[in-house]
Scaffold this motif. Structure first.
Motif, PDB file in Angstrom:
ATOM      1  N   TYR A  93     -59.283-121.894 -59.075  1.00 15.45           N
ATOM      2  CA  TYR A  93     -59.256-122.076 -60.479  1.00 15.45           C
ATOM      3  C   TYR A  93     -58.921-123.362 -60.877  1.00 15.45           C
ATOM      4  N   GLY A  94     -58.171-124.073 -59.996  1.00 18.78           N
ATOM      5  CA  GLY A  94     -57.647-125.542 -60.153  1.00 18.78           C
ATOM      6  C   GLY A  94     -58.501-126.451 -59.399  1.00 18.78           C
TER       7      GLY A  94
ATOM      8  N   LEU B 151     -51.132-113.382 -55.537  1.00 24.05           N
ATOM      9  CA  LEU B 151     -52.310-113.326 -56.156  1.00 24.05           C
ATOM     10  C   LEU B 151     -52.516-114.561 -57.020  1.00 24.05           C
ATOM     11  N   LYS B 152     -51.464-115.005 -57.602  1.00 20.09           N
ATOM     12  CA  LYS B 152     -51.879-116.039 -58.678  1.00 20.09           C
ATOM     13  C   LYS B 152     -51.956-117.267 -57.841  1.00 20.09           C
ATOM     14  N   ASP B 153     -51.200-117.745 -56.659  1.00 20.39           N
ATOM     15  CA  ASP B 153     -51.440-118.770 -55.706  1.00 20.39           C
ATOM     16  C   ASP B 153     -52.968-118.916 -55.230  1.00 20.39           C
TER      17      ASP B 153
ATOM     18  N   SER C  36     -49.079-126.324 -58.879  1.00 19.94           N
ATOM     19  CA  SER C  36     -49.588-125.969 -60.143  1.00 19.94           C
ATOM     20  C   SER C  36     -51.151-126.153 -60.400  1.00 19.94           C
ATOM     21  N   ILE C  37     -51.803-125.628 -61.508  1.00 20.04           N
ATOM     22  CA  ILE C  37     -53.018-125.693 -61.646  1.00 20.04           C
ATOM     23  C   ILE C  37     -53.424-127.283 -61.754  1.00 20.04           C
ATOM     24  N   GLY C  38     -52.520-128.013 -62.468  1.00 21.41           N
ATOM     25  CA  GLY C  38     -52.782-129.446 -62.712  1.00 21.41           C
ATOM     26  C   GLY C  38     -52.809-130.113 -61.291  1.00 21.41           C
ATOM     27  N   GLU C  39     -51.798-129.782 -60.393  1.00 22.86           N
ATOM     28  CA  GLU C  39     -51.840-130.379 -58.824  1.00 22.86           C
ATOM     29  C   GLU C  39     -53.015-130.129 -58.217  1.00 22.86           C
TER      30      GLU C  39
ATOM     31  N   TRP D 195     -54.516-115.833 -48.487  1.00 23.00           N
ATOM     32  CA  TRP D 195     -53.693-116.321 -47.390  1.00 23.00           C
ATOM     33  C   TRP D 195     -52.407-116.877 -48.087  1.00 23.00           C
ATOM     34  N   ASN D 196     -51.451-117.044 -47.310  1.00 26.66           N
ATOM     35  CA  ASN D 196     -50.087-117.647 -47.546  1.00 26.66           C
ATOM     36  C   ASN D 196     -49.563-117.956 -46.217  1.00 26.66           C
TER      37      ASN D 196
END
Length: 637
Positions: A491-492, A483-485, A404-407, A453-454
């Motif tokens: 962003y995070g 795309l979000k990852d 998550s963004i928090g992580e 990448w993934n």
């Protein structure tokens, strides 16, 4: 049983038993190996490819000197191979069909796709041609290439000497300009399109940017200040509609240079192109854009002062020849160098100092040559290379490790608190190293490509990414999550600019278009995300401002647009090399081109091309010839 049927059954039984005895059992291939081979096929990422290297005439006939090799991969064939370097791709000494993938000094034998062979110099799989090098290149040539890429003379970052607005660097390459905190920093998104602009893609690109109808200039996708989002277009000349370019520029989007020819082979840009070639390609396309898009107008949306960015074709930077040309001709930025993947990603920097990652893809000579159990160049644990069962889509979705963004923020804060150590990430190119600058070019910005990448991909253009489970136009969740990852990795953490690099290929698949639209809608819900051009990004980096201090104003569309576009019908004359312009009196081949421009009065006499950017029938000159004439005139005066 019918006696006439019995001989037939007996014959079939014998054939089945024989084929079972003679059949060859393919070697076990782990899921990781499948992913590796898939990534190795991505030529645009500088890695081995299943895509043939084509000339304009298509694949050439194979040379008779290379024997056909159809043997299957021996599961023990990598035991006797010693990696010459810690990471990279190397020729198999016993087969042109195979190559060795080395990661942390450990070799894994790989096989090229059917009908393709591994080129020891280019470091990818291609057709058999007279130019194919089967086996490793000579030691002398290897040393020469390493010398060309030697960056020992380029100093490392000195933050005390390198100060904004004209110089920026950081030791790790991940620091935010102005020492801003991540939550004070705007998250910039750089959406950009590379290649020709014409009817095949124009409406697709407009819809992505939020233009609701064909003839409307109103957008329904806006930045936090209420203004329409902005994009950048890296253009090459062939098949481009210059009336459409002028319209986009008038709406406030950036136009940048991507070459005249975009020629093949890809290695021409690194191995052959010299200073004059780069000037002809990049400054030549700048002059063509100006001539064909109404650059002579007193109120034009496109001027020479606005055409100040470039990108090398295929992300193949040309070393000092390219960077020196860009610096001499006053360009503001380049965006051709691909950075290694990782968290946190890289911020742009200037070429006053050495880039914060390794372009040579080489470990230090003092490094101990032993395999280490840990993460290798592929970003995976070495112990996990055994046979694995391919997960079903449901299992992968359930087990997908997603931060998550928090992580991401907690991880980034932990990194910031640990003592700083100089760790230079390697280039993502497993094959040939990047050809970066070897001396300083003060004030020239580099906006590096942070790859997407993934577990399946390391891709630099989004349309190069592979989505194994997105087979249905309505099945877009994998693409949206991908795309979000990647966005949240920016962003995070340190909020380095997030790039979305596209070719036309992305827009040929309905599922990809739907996924991109859903992802864009998600980004627009975040009030600290800004879609900007590359020039706007550099302007902010020169004078960083906190989110609360941003005061972007909407651009007034006062520039003139093409009200009556005209299509020029011109002859295209080529010399015998297939890439240089020729005159109508002395040419090897010709054809007719239809080129939309802003007004009939600006049609060239013949199709503009490499060596004749002005499109004149006679007495045309190259960019460097014009420069020499100007210098001679100045010296005379």
């Amino acid at each position: 049983m019918n006696i006439r049927i019995f001989p037939l059954i007996l014959l079939l039984s014998i054939l089945f038993a024989t084929s079972k005895q003679q059949g060859r059992r393919p070697p076990p291939v782990s899921a990781q190996s499948q992913s590796t081979q898939q990534n190795a096929g991505n030529r645009r990422g500088g890695q081995p490819s299943a895509t043939p290297s084509l000339s304009r005439g298509g694949p050439q006939s194979p040379p008779s000197s290379i024997d056909d090799e159809d043997e299957e991969l021996d599961s023990d064939g990598n035991k006797n191979f010693v990696c010459p370097k810690a990471d990279g791709l190397f020729s198999d000494p016993n087969s042109c069909r195979k190559f060795m993938l080395c990661g942390s000094w450990r070799p894994w034998s790989q096989t090229c796709p059917p009908s393709l062979y591994f080129d020891g110099k280019l470091k990818f799989c291609t057709f058999k041609t007279p130019q194919l090098i089967c086996g490793d290149v000579s030691e002398e040539e290897t040393k020469r290439e390493e010398q060309e890429r030697n960056q020992d003379k380029l100093p490392t970052c000195d933050p005390n000497q390198c100060q904004l607005p004209n110089c920026f660097c950081s030791e790790e390459g991940t620091s935010i300009p102005g020492n801003l905190a991540p939550n004070e920093t705007p998250q910039f998104v750089l959406i950009n399109f590379s290649g020709a602009l014409n009817e095949l893609v124009f409406e697709h690109y407009k819809k992505v940017m939020g233009y609701s109808s064909k003839f409307s200039s109103n957008q329904n996708r806006h930045n936090p200040n209420g203004c329409g989002i902005r994009a950048t277009f890296f253009l090459n000349h062939e098949y481009t509609n210059y009336a459409q370019i002028q319209w986009l520029a008038a709406q406030g989007h950036e136009i940048a240079m991507h070459s005249i020819t975009h020629r093949l082979p890809e290695v021409w840009w690194t191995d052959t192109a010299n200073y004059s070639d780069w000037a002809e390609e990049m400054i030549g396309i700048r002059e063509i854009i100006l001539a064909n898009s109404g650059g002579s107008s007193s109120n034009s949306a496109i001027t020479r002062e606005k055409l100040i960015g470039m990108r090398a074709p295929y992300f193949k930077p040309g070393g000092d020849a390219m960077f020196e040309m860009a610096s001499d001709f006053g360009l503001l930025y380049d965006s051709s160098v691909v950075a290694p993947r990782g968290t946190p990603p890289y911020w742009p920097f200037t070429w006053d100092y050495r880039q914060p990652f390794d372009c040579s893809n080489n470990k230090k000579e003092t490094e101990e040559k032993k395999a280490v159990d840990g993460e290798d160049i592929l970003g995976s644990r070495s112990q996990s290379r055994g046979r694995q069962k391919r997960s079903t889509k449901e299992e992968m979705s359930k087990n997908r490790k997603k931060l998550s963004i928090g992580e991401y923020k907690k991880s980034f804060e932990k990194i910031q608190k640990t003592p700083k150590q100089r760790v230079r990430r390697n280039s993502p190119f497993l094959g040939r190293p990047l050809k970066c600058a070897t001396k300083p070019y003060p004030g020239l910005w580099e906006i590096p490509i942070n790859p997407l990448w993934n577990e399946y991909n390391t891709c630099h253009h989004a349309d190069q990414c592979v989505f194994p489970h997105a087979t249905d136009d309505d099945d877009i969740e994998d693409i949206v999550n991908f795309l979000k990852d990647n966005f949240e990795r920016h962003y995070g953490t340190n909020r380095a600019p997030f790039q979305l690099n596209f070719h036309v290929t992305w827009f040929t698949q309905k599922g990809h278009i739907k996924a991109l639209n859903r992802f864009m809608d998600y980004l627009l819900t975040l009030k600290d995300v800004w879609f900007v051009t590359y020039q706007q990004l550099v302007e902010w980096m020169r004078e960083p401002k906190r989110l609360s201090e941003l005061n972007y104003k909407c651009e007034n569309a006062t520039a003139t647009t093409c009200t009556r576009p005209h299509t020029c019908v011109v002859k295209h004359y080529l010399a015998s090399d297939g890439y240089t312009a020729a005159s109508e009196d002395n040419f090897s081949k010709s054809d007719t081109r239809y080129m939309p421009v802003c007004h009939s009065s600006i049609c060239p006499q013949q199709f503009q091309w490499f060596g004749n950017h002005a499109g004149k029938k006679h007495n045309y000159k190259t960019i460097m010839q014009l420069v020499d004439d100007a210098v001679s005139t100045d010296n005379t005066n």
